[in-house]
Design an enzyme around this catalytic site. Structure first.
Site, PDB file in Angstrom:
ATOM      1  N   SER A  57       0.790  -1.233   0.000  1.00  0.00           N
ATOM      2  CA  SER A  57       0.000   0.000   0.000  1.00  0.00           C
ATOM      3  C   SER A  57       0.821   1.281   0.000  1.00  0.00           C
ATOM      4  O   SER A  57       0.245   2.377  -0.087  1.00  0.00           O
ATOM      5  CB  SER A  57      -0.946   0.019   1.199  1.00  0.00           C
ATOM      6  OG  SER A  57      -2.045  -0.819   0.964  1.00  0.00           O
ATOM      7  N   LYS A  60       0.107   3.824  -2.626  1.00  0.00           N
ATOM      8  CA  LYS A  60      -0.897   4.892  -2.555  1.00  0.00           C
ATOM      9  C   LYS A  60      -0.291   6.283  -2.457  1.00  0.00           C
ATOM     10  O   LYS A  60      -0.994   7.282  -2.634  1.00  0.00           O
ATOM     11  CB  LYS A  60      -1.847   4.610  -1.390  1.00  0.00           C
ATOM     12  CG  LYS A  60      -2.720   3.388  -1.665  1.00  0.00           C
ATOM     13  CD  LYS A  60      -3.399   2.846  -0.429  1.00  0.00           C
ATOM     14  CE  LYS A  60      -4.174   1.574  -0.793  1.00  0.00           C
ATOM     15  NZ  LYS A  60      -4.541   0.773   0.381  1.00  0.00           N
ATOM     16  N   SER A 113      -5.829   3.557   4.556  1.00  0.00           N
ATOM     17  CA  SER A 113      -5.349   2.713   3.472  1.00  0.00           C
ATOM     18  C   SER A 113      -6.482   2.010   2.738  1.00  0.00           C
ATOM     19  O   SER A 113      -6.370   0.844   2.353  1.00  0.00           O
ATOM     20  CB  SER A 113      -4.346   1.674   4.000  1.00  0.00           C
ATOM     21  OG  SER A 113      -3.540   1.185   2.958  1.00  0.00           O
ATOM     22  N   LYS A 220       3.367   6.694   4.724  1.00  0.00           N
ATOM     23  CA  LYS A 220       2.433   5.613   4.409  1.00  0.00           C
ATOM     24  C   LYS A 220       2.996   4.247   4.777  1.00  0.00           C
ATOM     25  O   LYS A 220       4.167   3.965   4.562  1.00  0.00           O
ATOM     26  CB  LYS A 220       2.085   5.622   2.912  1.00  0.00           C
ATOM     27  CG  LYS A 220       0.988   4.659   2.511  1.00  0.00           C
ATOM     28  CD  LYS A 220      -0.354   5.116   3.015  1.00  0.00           C
ATOM     29  CE  LYS A 220      -1.438   4.084   2.784  1.00  0.00           C
ATOM     30  NZ  LYS A 220      -1.326   2.898   3.666  1.00  0.00           N
TER      31      LYS A 220
END
Length: 373
Positions: A57, A60, A113, A220
């Site tokens: 993730s 992202k 997320s 992130k």
């Protein structure tokens, strides 16, 4: 600091990188890692940083900055596409045709997320996942990433979806220069409307760096079985921000924290060029024979103790002006070097004007030439 000033009439073209070779040992559990300073992208530490790996993730980061750069109005209300509902993995439980602002979806994407948010945003921007992935790849190239390929906006595993620690750090560094992105990833808690309920949907940031590290301000987390635990972290102290990427790293928060702490102890932003130091460029047919030039701003670079003594600033001008000149004309460049490594280049601009002689000035010159003792 040693300042070497060489004004030459021809520009020497040098292709260089902000990534100085690092021989310092790095203690990390990560399969791959890299830490850089955000303004200059100087790499401070790295390990196996060019190995192509899945990134889960942390994908992202590219998704969010691509959306921000391709949407004119982040406050626009959009309907959630049915294809975004029930996407595998983490979610904020979007419902088909639910109406939310694009900015709400961005917070759901980066804090909790939400894979459903990722798909909703991609379809909102491009109408098609593949077309949005193409935009993500364009974003990555603008950031300087050379060994990445995105095929989806969420990071669920695909053999053709990969990056490197170096590329991901560059993408994060690029994104953190955007104030909207910077604000989103530094937010710990966000509320948005929740369709059919009399209370708001609350999303909480999964990035523990925000709460556990002094100065932590992004960016992130990520996890899949194939990618392992991944983290892109950011922190800022004394005007210097560092970004650390660890891929496939069990103790990802601990490793990033230790590496960023080390960076703040060993490095600081230091002035390597003063805008008040001027250089001279020749002027023909003017009231003065030279015009002064300088960079627009003071220039800073992350350095360790002792490195400052090895900074050289070299000025190059390939211009000989003909009067009149005006303030703000481009007048060559300076190169800032650490030992033999080119750190960066900066343009020089004129800071004063030089007038051409007036008719009376020329007449006086002629009369003086007639004078005979």
């Amino acid at each position: 600091m040693k300042i070497l000033i060489c004004c030459v009439m021809s520009v020497i073209t040098i292709f260089a990188s902000a990534f100085l070779p690092s021989s310092q040992p790095v203690n990390t559990s990560a399969q791959s890692m890299l830490l850089l300073e955000n303004i200059t992208n100087r790499v401070l530490y790295e390990h196996n940083a060019d190995k192509r790996l899945p990134m889960a993730s942390t994908t992202k980061i590219a998704t969010a900055i691509t959306v921000i750069e391709n949407c004119d109005d982040l406050e626009r209300v959009v309907k959630v596409p049915a294809k975004a509902v029930g996407v595998e993995g983490s979610s904020i439980y979007l419902e088909a045709d639910e109406e939310l602002k694009i900015i709400d979806l961005l917070y759901g994407l980066m804090l909790q997320s939400g894979n459903d948010c990722a798909v909703a945003l991609a379809l909102t921007v491009s109408g098609d996942i593949q077309k949005f992935a193409e935009l993500m790849n364009q974003t990555a190239k603008r950031a300087g990433a050379a060994n990445s390929n995105f095929v989806n906006p969420h990071g669920l595993h695909d053999d053709n979806h990969y990056t490197t620690a170096r590329d991901l750090a560059l993408i994060a560094s690029y994104a953190m220069k955007n104030p909207v992105f910077e604000k989103i990833v530094g937010t710990k808690r966000y509320t948005m409307p929740w369709k059919g309920r009399d209370y708001d949907r609350v999303v909480l940031n999964k990035n523990k760096i925000l709460n556990t590290f002094d100065g932590g301000d992004g960016v992130k987390t990520g996890f899949t079985k194939k990618a392992g635990r991944c983290l892109v972290s950011s922190a800022k102290r004394n005007g210097m921000r560092v970004i650390c990427v660890v891929l496939n790293c069990g103790p990802m928060f601990e490793d990033c924290g230790a590496l960023m702490e080390r960076a703040f102890k060993e490095y600081s932003l230091r002035k390597v060029c003063d805008k008040n130091i001027t250089y001279e460029v020749p002027v023909k047919e003017g009231k003065a024979s030279v015009v002064k030039c300088a960079p627009l701003n003071d220039l800073y670079y992350p350095l360790k103790d002792g490195e400052e003594e090895n900074i050289n600033v070299v000025a190059h001008t390939d211009i000989e002006f003909t009067a009149p000149t005006r303030i703000g004309q481009e007048a060559g460049k300076i190169e800032v070097l650490l030992e033999n490594h080119l750190l960066f280049e900066e343009k020089l601009f004129t800071i004063n004007s030089v007038d051409a002689p007036s008719y009376l000035d020329r007449l006086d010159s002629v009369i003086e030439g007639w004078h005979v003792e």
